[in-house]
Design an enzyme around this catalytic site. Structure first.
Site, PDB file in Angstrom:
ATOM      1  N   HIS A  59       0.704  -1.153  -0.175  1.00 40.67           N
ATOM      2  CA  HIS A  59      -0.102  -0.133   0.130  1.00 40.67           C
ATOM      3  C   HIS A  59       1.002   1.285  -0.090  1.00 40.67           C
ATOM      4  CE1 HIS A  59      -4.074  -1.865   1.676  1.00 40.67           C
ATOM      5  NE2 HIS A  59      -3.476  -2.705   0.647  1.00 40.67           N
TER       6      HIS A  59
ATOM      7  N   GLU B  70       0.702   3.902   1.523  1.00 40.55           N
ATOM      8  CA  GLU B  70       0.655   4.524   3.010  1.00 40.55           C
ATOM      9  C   GLU B  70       1.918   3.861   3.727  1.00 40.55           C
ATOM     10  OE1 GLU B  70      -3.857   4.104   2.376  1.00 40.55           O
ATOM     11  OE2 GLU B  70      -1.893   3.058   1.707  1.00 40.55           O
TER      12      GLU B  70
ATOM     13  N   CYS C 103      -3.789  -0.046   7.457  1.00 36.85           N
ATOM     14  CA  CYS C 103      -2.786   1.305   7.244  1.00 36.85           C
ATOM     15  C   CYS C 103      -3.006   2.264   8.186  1.00 36.85           C
ATOM     16  CB  CYS C 103      -3.081   1.900   5.778  1.00 36.85           C
ATOM     17  SG  CYS C 103      -2.296   0.944   4.411  1.00 36.85           S
TER      18      CYS C 103
ATOM     19  N   CYS D 210      -7.108   1.972   4.430  1.00 35.24           N
ATOM     20  CA  CYS D 210      -7.890   1.055   5.235  1.00 35.24           C
ATOM     21  C   CYS D 210      -7.440   0.724   6.493  1.00 35.24           C
ATOM     22  CB  CYS D 210      -7.149  -0.577   4.423  1.00 35.24           C
ATOM     23  SG  CYS D 210      -5.324  -0.909   4.680  1.00 35.24           S
TER      24      CYS D 210
END
Length: 137
Positions: free
Chosen positions: A78, A80, A107, A104
């Site tokens: 991801h 992030e 994250c 999400c």
């Protein structure tokens, strides 16, 4: 309260999203401390693997919305997480994470564990910025 600077950093996150190589979502993120970008990232698989767009991701071969609930069929790191890895947990203490879509659950947990105290996002097609404060209430 959202500032002009928040809008500027979200624009940078959106620019990083254009580098994503996921066939389902393009996400970009930046970590900002004291007005300086200390980390950035976009969703992509490891450099040594065939990209999602090239057919290297099992989830990417499925129609959007299908696949395992835990995303274990996805090769993507991801955005992030990539941005936080670049920034490092020492530098991320008290920083803000800007993302071009809402993170999400995992994250959020990783950001909080890294010391991020604020997350700002604006999803596609939305005009309003959103923010969530992390850490001690």
């Amino acid at each position: 309260m959202m500032t002009r600077q928040d809008h500027s950093f979200l624009s940078v996150a959106r620019a990083f999203a254009t580098r994503a190589n996921c066939s389902h979502r393009n996400v970009g993120a930046v970590v900002v401390s004291d007005g300086c970008i200390i980390g950035h990232g976009y969703n992509k698989g490891p450099d040594y693997k065939i990209t999602c767009i090239q057919g290297g991701c099992p989830r990417g071969l499925l129609p959007p919305g299908e696949g395992k609930q835990d995303y274990s069929d996805c090769i993507t790191v991801h955005a992030e997480v990539a941005a936080l890895l670049m920034a490092g947990t020492f530098a991320a203490q008290g920083a803000t994470l800007y993302v071009n879509s809402e993170p999400c659950f995992m994250c959020y947990r990783i950001a909080e564990g890294a010391g991020i105290t604020r997350v700002v996002w604006q999803s596609d097609g939305e005009h309003q910025l959103h923010e969530r404060h992390l850490g001690k209430p």
